[in-house]
Design a protein around this motif. Structure first.
Motif, PDB file in Angstrom:
ATOM      1  N   VAL A  71       0.843  -1.189   0.000  1.00 31.67           N
ATOM      2  CA  VAL A  71       0.000   0.000   0.000  1.00 31.67           C
ATOM      3  C   VAL A  71       0.884   1.245   0.000  1.00 31.67           C
ATOM      4  CG1 VAL A  71      -1.721   1.306   1.315  1.00 31.67           C
ATOM      5  CG2 VAL A  71      -1.862  -1.200   1.193  1.00 31.67           C
ATOM      6  N   ARG A 113      -4.373   4.789  -2.314  1.00 32.90           N
ATOM      7  CA  ARG A 113      -4.086   3.883  -1.205  1.00 32.90           C
ATOM      8  C   ARG A 113      -5.314   3.071  -0.803  1.00 32.90           C
ATOM      9  NH1 ARG A 113       0.326   5.775   3.151  1.00 32.90           N
ATOM     10  NH2 ARG A 113       1.895   6.605   1.710  1.00 32.90           N
ATOM     11  N   GLU A 135      -5.644   0.129  -3.177  1.00 34.56           N
ATOM     12  CA  GLU A 135      -4.654  -0.909  -2.897  1.00 34.56           C
ATOM     13  C   GLU A 135      -5.047  -1.722  -1.671  1.00 34.56           C
ATOM     14  OE1 GLU A 135      -0.671   1.421  -4.589  1.00 34.56           O
ATOM     15  OE2 GLU A 135      -1.403   1.793  -2.558  1.00 34.56           O
ATOM     16  N   LEU A 136      -5.495  -1.046  -0.626  1.00 34.31           N
ATOM     17  CA  LEU A 136      -5.883  -1.750   0.594  1.00 34.31           C
ATOM     18  C   LEU A 136      -7.187  -2.522   0.395  1.00 34.31           C
ATOM     19  CD1 LEU A 136      -5.411  -2.428   3.532  1.00 34.31           C
ATOM     20  CD2 LEU A 136      -6.515  -0.262   4.163  1.00 34.31           C
ATOM     21  N   LEU A 146      -1.213  -8.556   2.916  1.00 32.34           N
ATOM     22  CA  LEU A 146      -2.043  -7.926   3.939  1.00 32.34           C
ATOM     23  C   LEU A 146      -1.420  -8.102   5.323  1.00 32.34           C
ATOM     24  CD1 LEU A 146      -4.614  -6.422   4.705  1.00 32.34           C
ATOM     25  CD2 LEU A 146      -5.827  -8.618   4.714  1.00 32.34           C
ATOM     26  N   VAL A 153       1.357  -5.625   5.581  1.00 37.12           N
ATOM     27  CA  VAL A 153       0.845  -4.272   5.800  1.00 37.12           C
ATOM     28  C   VAL A 153       0.457  -4.091   7.265  1.00 37.12           C
ATOM     29  CG1 VAL A 153      -1.073  -2.709   5.265  1.00 37.12           C
ATOM     30  CG2 VAL A 153       0.074  -3.948   3.413  1.00 37.12           C
ATOM     31  N   GLN A 154      -0.202  -5.108   7.823  1.00 32.35           N
ATOM     32  CA  GLN A 154      -0.588  -5.049   9.237  1.00 32.35           C
ATOM     33  C   GLN A 154       0.650  -4.911  10.117  1.00 32.35           C
ATOM     34  OE1 GLN A 154      -3.538  -5.103  10.800  1.00 32.35           O
ATOM     35  NE2 GLN A 154      -5.034  -6.239   9.614  1.00 32.35           N
ATOM     36  N   SER A 208       2.417  -1.531   9.914  1.00 39.16           N
ATOM     37  CA  SER A 208       1.659  -0.445  10.544  1.00 39.16           C
ATOM     38  C   SER A 208       1.694  -0.529  12.067  1.00 39.16           C
ATOM     39  CB  SER A 208       0.207  -0.469  10.072  1.00 39.16           C
ATOM     40  OG  SER A 208      -0.475  -1.602  10.593  1.00 39.16           O
TER      41      SER A 208
END
Length: 428
Positions: free
Chosen positions: A117, A188, A191-192, A258, A261-262, A265
């Motif tokens: 992302v 964004r 993408e998410l 995913l 990304v998690q 973040s």
């Protein structure tokens, strides 16, 4: 429009075929890892309906060129650059982006790749003000790529620029006539959203697999549970089929993306971790049922497996349940006779020569000769209505392990076979 497509993924091949079929002047620059001479013989591409025929038709008609080198692609002469490469090929884009930066025109770069992302914004920064980027997440499914691209239910268009959105709508106008299917949102967000969609689908599948395990323990047929859940309008029937695990290059890749990304973040996702763990555990469920049936005495036995591809209609085995199943069987000294109509070459490339493996791609019944049990792993249509009398005569122990719940338990039992499904029961 003059369009340069870069990549050797299914998304690149489909975009090249579809965009050139409606009059765009397309140059397809394949990735150096898989040049056209290799790609045109790939089993997954050859089995994809309509694609190769349309690629040939467009080349003959002059609307499509396929090139293997950047020099032949003439990147400075394009209005649109469509990127459809794998996540591992992100770092290979430097030379192409540098060549694009020499053009001072208003270039539109379409990010059709599964990248982290925020990558679409970073691509625009690399263009140095020479163009605009949009995100168009890849929503294709293997075996249906042409239909999904040319008759889409939706496009997720990530754009933060009105001019870029207008040009993207013009590019896709031939595929947006029946109804408005372009859903615009920030880059964004698009993408998410793509990652979130597959995360939700995987969660539904893993939840149903958990319910199937619970149904087994409680001696309940999970089909009643599935029908009851699906009838609730808040839930629906899609992706509620228990099975022996999911795989596939795009689905699995998106879930791992995913998860990344998690993690990046700072928000650890216990739910997603559980979904992935349940799926990996489920890939061995047929082995555990076989183990239980024979009380762990498996060495020297022979089993038949129907299906190696991660889903019907494809020749790919990326993250396919059969890979983990095979390792478990071979560890116990079990000989496997495996049939698949398309994925045998990919399987042999992955596992190499195995003394405990024999493969077949003709009559699936032949794989059952000398086997004590049959395991259904991939629900190819050719498997749905076998010759039951022949199956019963070939399987020494008469055991059928249905990893996709495609057979009727009562009917199978009536043929003199022992049925074991994923939460299904032969009893009324």
């Amino acid at each position: 429009m003059r369009v340069l497509i870069h990549g050797s993924e299914l998304a690149a091949a489909t975009a090249a075929a579809a965009l050139s079929s409606v009059g765009h002047r397309v140059t397809w620059l394949t990735h150096p890892d898989t040049p056209w001479a290799q790609l045109e013989h790939a089993d997954w591409l050859r089995r994809e309906p309509r694609l190769l025929a349309q690629l040939d038709e467009s080349r003959d008609g002059g609307s499509l060129r396929i090139v293997d080198g950047l020099d032949a692609a003439c990147p400075g002469d394009q209005e649109v650059v469509w990127l459809a490469v794998s996540p591992g090929q992100r770092s290979d884009l430097g030379e192409l982006l540098a060549a694009l930066c020499t053009d001072a025109g208003e270039l539109l770069v379409v990010n059709n790749s599964t990248f982290p992302v925020g990558e679409t914004e970073r691509l625009e920064a690399q263009l140095g003000g020479g163009g605009r980027t949009v995100s168009l997440p890849d929503l294709l499914e293997e075996g249906r790529a042409w239909d999904i691209f040319t008759r889409p239910a939706r496009w997720l268009l990530g754009s933060d620029d009105a001019s870029a959105e207008a040009r993207m709508r013009e590019l896709l106008r031939p595929f947006n006539r029946r109804s408005e299917v372009i859903q615009r949102m920030p880059r964004r967000a698009a993408e998410l959203t793509k990652l979130a969609i597959n995360g939700m689908l995987a969660t539904r599948i893993s939840y149903m697999n958990e319910m199937a395990g619970l149904a087994d323990s409680l001696e309940v047929d999970v089909e009643y549970v599935r029908q009851g859940m699906g009838a609730d309008s808040r839930i629906g029937y899609e992706y509620l089929y228990p099975g022996c695990g999911f795989g596939g290059p795009n689905f699995s890749r998106d879930l791992m993306r995913l998860a990344d990304v998690q993690s990046a973040s700072g928000r650890r996702s216990a739910l997603l971790e559980q979904v992935l763990d349940i799926n990996e555990h489920k890939k061995e469920t047929l082995f555990r049922k076989l183990w239980a049936h024979f009380h762990g005495r498996l060495e020297g036995r022979t089993v038949a497996i129907w299906g190696a591809a991660f889903k019907p209609g494809t020749a790919r085995i990326d993250h396919a349940p059969v890979l983990r199943l095979l390792r478990a069987l071979w560890a116990e000294g079990v000989k496997v006779r495996l049939h698949d109509p398309a994925a045998i070459p990919a399987l042999l490339d992955e596992v190499g020569e195995q003394p405990l493996l024999e493969v077949f791609d003709g009559d699936p019944h032949v794989a059952c000769e000398g086997a004590c049990a049959l395991m259904l792993v991939t629900e190819w249509k050719a498997y749905w209505n076998p010759d039951w009398e022949r199956i019963a005569s070939l399987l020494g122990e008469g055991l059928l392990l249905d990893g996709r719940n495609i057979f009727d338990p009562g009917w199978v039992a009536a043929q003199g076979l022992h049925y074991r499904g994923i939460g299904r029961r032969a009893d009324p």
